[in-house]
Design an enzyme around this catalytic site. Sequence first.
Site, PDB file in Angstrom:
ATOM      1  N   THR A  79     -27.022 -11.173   7.468  1.00 52.10           N
ATOM      2  CA  THR A  79     -27.734 -10.593   6.066  1.00 52.10           C
ATOM      3  C   THR A  79     -26.785 -10.078   5.265  1.00 52.10           C
ATOM      4  O   THR A  79     -26.023  -8.992   5.678  1.00 52.10           O
ATOM      5  CB  THR A  79     -28.953  -9.931   6.526  1.00 52.10           C
ATOM      6  OG1 THR A  79     -29.575 -10.687   7.687  1.00 52.10           O
ATOM      7  CG2 THR A  79     -29.696  -9.462   5.565  1.00 52.10           C
ATOM      8  N   CYS A 104      -3.949   4.761   7.431  1.00 50.48           N
ATOM      9  CA  CYS A 104      -4.648   4.179   8.761  1.00 50.48           C
ATOM     10  C   CYS A 104      -3.891   4.706  10.023  1.00 50.48           C
ATOM     11  O   CYS A 104      -4.422   4.760  11.028  1.00 50.48           O
ATOM     12  CB  CYS A 104      -4.424   2.643   8.715  1.00 50.48           C
ATOM     13  SG  CYS A 104      -5.463   1.760   7.420  1.00 50.48           S
ATOM     14  N   ASN A 125       0.785  -1.146   0.236  1.00 47.90           N
ATOM     15  CA  ASN A 125       0.068  -0.051  -0.079  1.00 47.90           C
ATOM     16  C   ASN A 125       0.930   1.172  -0.175  1.00 47.90           C
ATOM     17  O   ASN A 125       0.312   2.229  -0.602  1.00 47.90           O
ATOM     18  CB  ASN A 125      -1.030   0.157   0.942  1.00 47.90           C
ATOM     19  CG  ASN A 125      -0.404  -0.514   2.345  1.00 47.90           C
ATOM     20  OD1 ASN A 125       0.204  -1.599   2.709  1.00 47.90           O
ATOM     21  ND2 ASN A 125      -0.132   0.325   3.553  1.00 47.90           N
ATOM     22  N   GLY A 165     -13.772  -3.543  -1.680  1.00 46.38           N
ATOM     23  CA  GLY A 165     -14.139  -2.771  -2.510  1.00 46.38           C
ATOM     24  C   GLY A 165     -13.877  -1.343  -2.741  1.00 46.38           C
ATOM     25  O   GLY A 165     -13.615  -0.761  -3.962  1.00 46.38           O
TER      26      GLY A 165
HETATM   27  C1  LIG Z   1      -3.044  -3.731   1.610  1.00 42.82           C
HETATM   28  C2  LIG Z   1      -4.122  -3.545   2.468  1.00 42.82           C
HETATM   29  N1  LIG Z   1      -4.627  -4.653   3.031  1.00 42.82           N
HETATM   30  C3  LIG Z   1      -6.045  -4.452   3.692  1.00 42.82           C
HETATM   31  C4  LIG Z   1      -6.660  -3.098   4.086  1.00 42.82           C
HETATM   32  C5  LIG Z   1      -7.944  -3.267   4.887  1.00 42.82           C
HETATM   33  O1  LIG Z   1      -8.655  -2.820   3.843  1.00 42.82           O
HETATM   34  P1  LIG Z   1     -10.475  -2.400   4.461  1.00 42.82           P
HETATM   35  O2  LIG Z   1     -10.072  -0.687   4.751  1.00 42.82           O
HETATM   36  O3  LIG Z   1     -11.410  -2.519   3.574  1.00 42.82           O
HETATM   37  O4  LIG Z   1     -10.591  -2.984   5.681  1.00 42.82           O
HETATM   38  C6  LIG Z   1      -5.879  -2.281   3.167  1.00 42.82           C
HETATM   39  C7  LIG Z   1      -6.536  -0.886   3.637  1.00 42.82           C
HETATM   40  O5  LIG Z   1      -6.004   0.129   3.648  1.00 42.82           O
HETATM   41  C8  LIG Z   1      -4.619  -2.436   2.632  1.00 42.82           C
HETATM   42  O6  LIG Z   1      -4.319  -1.291   2.140  1.00 42.82           O
END
Ligand SMILES: Cc1ncc(COP(=O)(O)O)c(C=O)c1O
Length: 390
Positions: A240, A327, A154, A203
């Site tokens: 659901t 994050c 990421n 998504g």
């Molecule tokens: C490599 C990676 N895995 C998992 C996630 C987590 O996904 P979500 O935000 O849909 O929980 C992310 C989101 O930043 C990500 O970049």
Amino acid sequence: MPNGEAPIYLDHNATTPLAPEVLAAMLPILRRHHGNPSSSHVYGRQAAAAVATARESVAGLVGCRPDEVVFTGGGSEANNLAIRGVAAARPDRSHIVTTAIEHPATAEPCALLERQGHSVSRIAVRPDGTIDLAAAAAMLDDDTALVSVIHAHNETGIVQPVGGLAALARQRGAVVHVDAAQSLGKIPVSLDELAADLISIAGHKLYGPKGVGALIVRRGTPLEPLLVGGGQERGLRPGTENVAGIVGLAAACALAGRDLADEGRRLRGLRDDLLARLAAGIPGLGLNGGDLVERLPNTLSVRFPGVHGSDLLAATPGIAASTGSACHAGHDTPPAVLTAMGIAADDALGTVRLSLGRDTTAAAVAVAAEQLAAAWSNRRSRPTAAVQIR
Ligand SMILES: Cc1ncc(COP(=O)(O)O)c(C=O)c1O
């Protein structure tokens, strides 16, 4: 913005805007088709049919069978289900192999298992940002239940040699989980080509809605659910179904499949242009990762010398980008992936991640490069306080 213009959005790895085609697919569900897919009347049957069609579309993009798609509430949930679900299903094995550069959505479930008594080995990365396969081979043993690896990172966009790692894992009978949240929709993701048993997708990283994703579960993979309840999703993810979200995810997958090659080429061109423009205006600009590694076509992770990336972005309100994983944005610690690559903290703090997307134009790239170079020159000409590393 003072002139009323929206900032240029270069943070598509944090999240993407909803594609108009995705919204159009979701609206009829939200407006009219309120049925519960478990109901046997016509409303329920319509909803169940929409979920079934969506399952085929998602399966089409990753090259699996529709019954291998388990819809979840996003990428984090898919990773948790994969990691903790395999650990629970294989009580005879207590070792997990992962990497030192995982997203928290993988790193934290692994750390949780470690606290609960599993042993966890973390594969180091080389200075070019790719995992060390020789080190991985030495870690794997006949007690390894699971190997969990990120496909494309990421922060850096660097694509990992997942196929090579999966081959090593299989020799030891370990289940292979791949976190493809960032790669799906940007580069090809195939269950068979990655030689994976489990693949996580999200998504909102590919112009679909937030809060919906899927875990691809190869037939026969040992997996226990994290939740128990009504038995939906073959009992692996009860509750659901989020029908509109699932339909949106499927529409996003169909769009990604249609545009993958062309959009990849276009974004790669824009990304390389952005790098060239920045390098021309900023002597000493560093590119995170080696020259030869494969990268996501939309992702540029660069180090601006002598400044903090966060200060630089604060000085360029016309650009929305990030200095680290979305994050944990706001913390002035360098992204862990850069430290793991051996980049000194002072240098790593100068990193900015510029992630391009469908709405990025050549004109926007030129403006972004100009604004970043100007902000960098301004900051460089002012004496700054000593770098504080927390
Ligand atoms: C490599 C990676 N895995 C998992 C996630 C987590 O996904 P979500 O935000 O849909 O929980 C992310 C989101 O930043 C990500 O970049």
